[in-house]
Design a protein around this motif. Sequence first.
Motif, PDB file in Angstrom:
ATOM      1  N   TYR A 144     -28.610 -24.348  10.311  1.00  0.00           N
ATOM      2  CA  TYR A 144     -28.503 -22.944  10.718  1.00  0.00           C
ATOM      3  C   TYR A 144     -29.891 -22.359  10.980  1.00  0.00           C
ATOM      4  N   GLN A 197     -33.251 -20.619  11.943  1.00  0.00           N
ATOM      5  CA  GLN A 197     -33.622 -19.219  12.121  1.00  0.00           C
ATOM      6  C   GLN A 197     -34.982 -19.144  12.823  1.00  0.00           C
ATOM      7  N   GLN A 221     -30.629 -19.905  17.722  1.00  0.00           N
ATOM      8  CA  GLN A 221     -30.475 -19.482  16.339  1.00  0.00           C
ATOM      9  C   GLN A 221     -29.076 -19.847  15.826  1.00  0.00           C
ATOM     10  N   GLY A 222     -29.033 -20.442  14.608  1.00  0.00           N
ATOM     11  CA  GLY A 222     -27.763 -20.818  14.010  1.00  0.00           C
ATOM     12  C   GLY A 222     -27.401 -22.276  14.205  1.00  0.00           C
ATOM     13  N   GLN A 223     -28.087 -22.969  15.110  1.00  0.00           N
ATOM     14  CA  GLN A 223     -27.792 -24.382  15.311  1.00  0.00           C
ATOM     15  C   GLN A 223     -28.485 -25.241  14.247  1.00  0.00           C
ATOM     16  N   THR A 224     -28.028 -26.488  14.109  1.00  0.00           N
ATOM     17  CA  THR A 224     -28.606 -27.446  13.164  1.00  0.00           C
ATOM     18  C   THR A 224     -29.321 -28.550  13.920  1.00  0.00           C
TER      19      THR A 224
END
Length: 581
Positions: free
Chosen positions: A449, A451, A403-406
């Motif tokens: 980001y 989710q 979670q939060g990665q691109t």
Amino acid sequence: MFERIVLHLRLLWALLFLLSVSLAAETHPLCPQSCRCDAELLEVNCSLSQLSTVPSDLSRDAIILNLTHNKIKTLLHQQFQSLRQLLHLDLNDNLLEVVELDAFLGLESLQFLDISSNDILVFLDFTFQDLPALQHLNAADNQLVFVSRHAFTGLNSLQELHLDACNLTAVPTESFSQLTTLRSLHFHCLSLTSLPNYAFHYLVQLKELIISHCPWLDALSGNSLLSLNLTSLTITHGNLSVMPYLPLHHLVYLVSLDLSFNPITSIQGNLLGDLLRLQELHLVGGSLLRIETRAFRGLVNFRLLNVSRNRLTTLESGAFQSLTPLKTLILDNNPLACDCRLLWMVQRRVYLDFGRNLPMCSSSLHLEDWSFLEFSDTELSGLLTCQQPQILNCKPQRVKVNQGQTVVFDCIAEGDPTPSLSWFNPQLRPVSSTGRIWVLTNGSLEVRYAQPQDSGTYYCLASNAAGNDSLKVSLQVRPFLTSRKSTFHLGGWIPSSSPDVNGNHELTFDFKTLLIAASIGFLSFFSSVSVCFIFMFLWSKSKGHIKHTATIKYVPHSTVSTSARGNGNYMETSRFTMKLL
């Protein structure tokens, strides 16, 4: 006796001569020395006569007066009072600066007035009040900077008005309130930057509006054409970069639309359908790159499209509601790619008029500078071809991220013509080119980001006129891991957290977070109590009489009691009670 008879005869001949001269004068009116007159047409032509004033010895029977190309500077008070039969007055190309009040008094029958190419700066109130029959007023190519509100009062029959090449920076909307019969209005070379809302709303009978050579005109307000029932609209040689869909949508009686020589880049789909009666669209000399599918959907009467001298590489049949009504298609001077998308034109070339210049192949090497309309059907079957899209990285992709990665998914396709790329989310809805999940300009899909709710299967679709190909990718987003979770459901206050599957908002804290929060609260409370004690101590010292005994009562837990009024129970929180003896 004989001499007396001769004398009488001479007197008789003199009387006959005077009578003949008088009759000739009545039959052939006097003509000013510098003018040419036509007794049959009742025309007085004083053009190119170097006149500085209007001649005073004009025939009262004249119906046409030509005073063009002279040096007249002023139209004086009651200048034309005796010319009550005059129908046509032309003062083009003079040095007119001033039109005095009542200058046109007596011209009750005048139908045509041309005061163009002069130096008039202002139209004052009631300038044209004595012209009730005037139908055509040409005031083009003046130096007009102001038109007074009642300048056009009295023009109860005016049909056509030209206000071209003026210095007006705004539409004289209030002045137009007097022109309830006007049907044609021409603006040309004005210093307009935009058309404001309700600019022409008094002109309820207007059918033709022409606005041209306004190089700074780059916008039409949404209601700028409201109240108009136009059949013809021309806005050319301006600075419009997009089609004015919103200002146009209510013009259901519009037959002809000309937006030529504006830097418009595209005609989008499904946005012109309200123009039910539109038959002609001219967009010559623009910057058109594409005409989208269904661009002319709903236009069942559409007969003529002129998009010559643009930057179009193709025009597909899907842009039209139906090809049956289309009669004229002018497409020359465009860099056309001659492929299967143009086959429909070849099939209908017998029924279509392509104008004087045929469309040429400009971006296809093997057909460059050739008109595809000149090939036979058997030749075209091998020339106007397309290649179905093929996605190169066709293997399914499965990606797991925290979670939060691109994450970015690539979709690379080839075909002829170049395929267009579209992405669809797990709910099979198109992904836009904006937002946290969006399509990049190179066709890749970016999820910023990430989710947990972004998890699922995404689809890439590559398509062109020959077909399509697809690719699916899978995304799994791992949520943050926390220990010894305590969940708090907030009743009255809704936090900015993401809802769960049931729509409830939750906040999660671990034990360490709770301990830190409690410590901070206790320290704040203890500090407040200490300050109160110190203040009371100093206050008692300042009074000179010290209270020696203090009783402090502390209630550590909440207690429940019944109110004296019997209204029910209430909760009493922890408190300190301090009493000085």
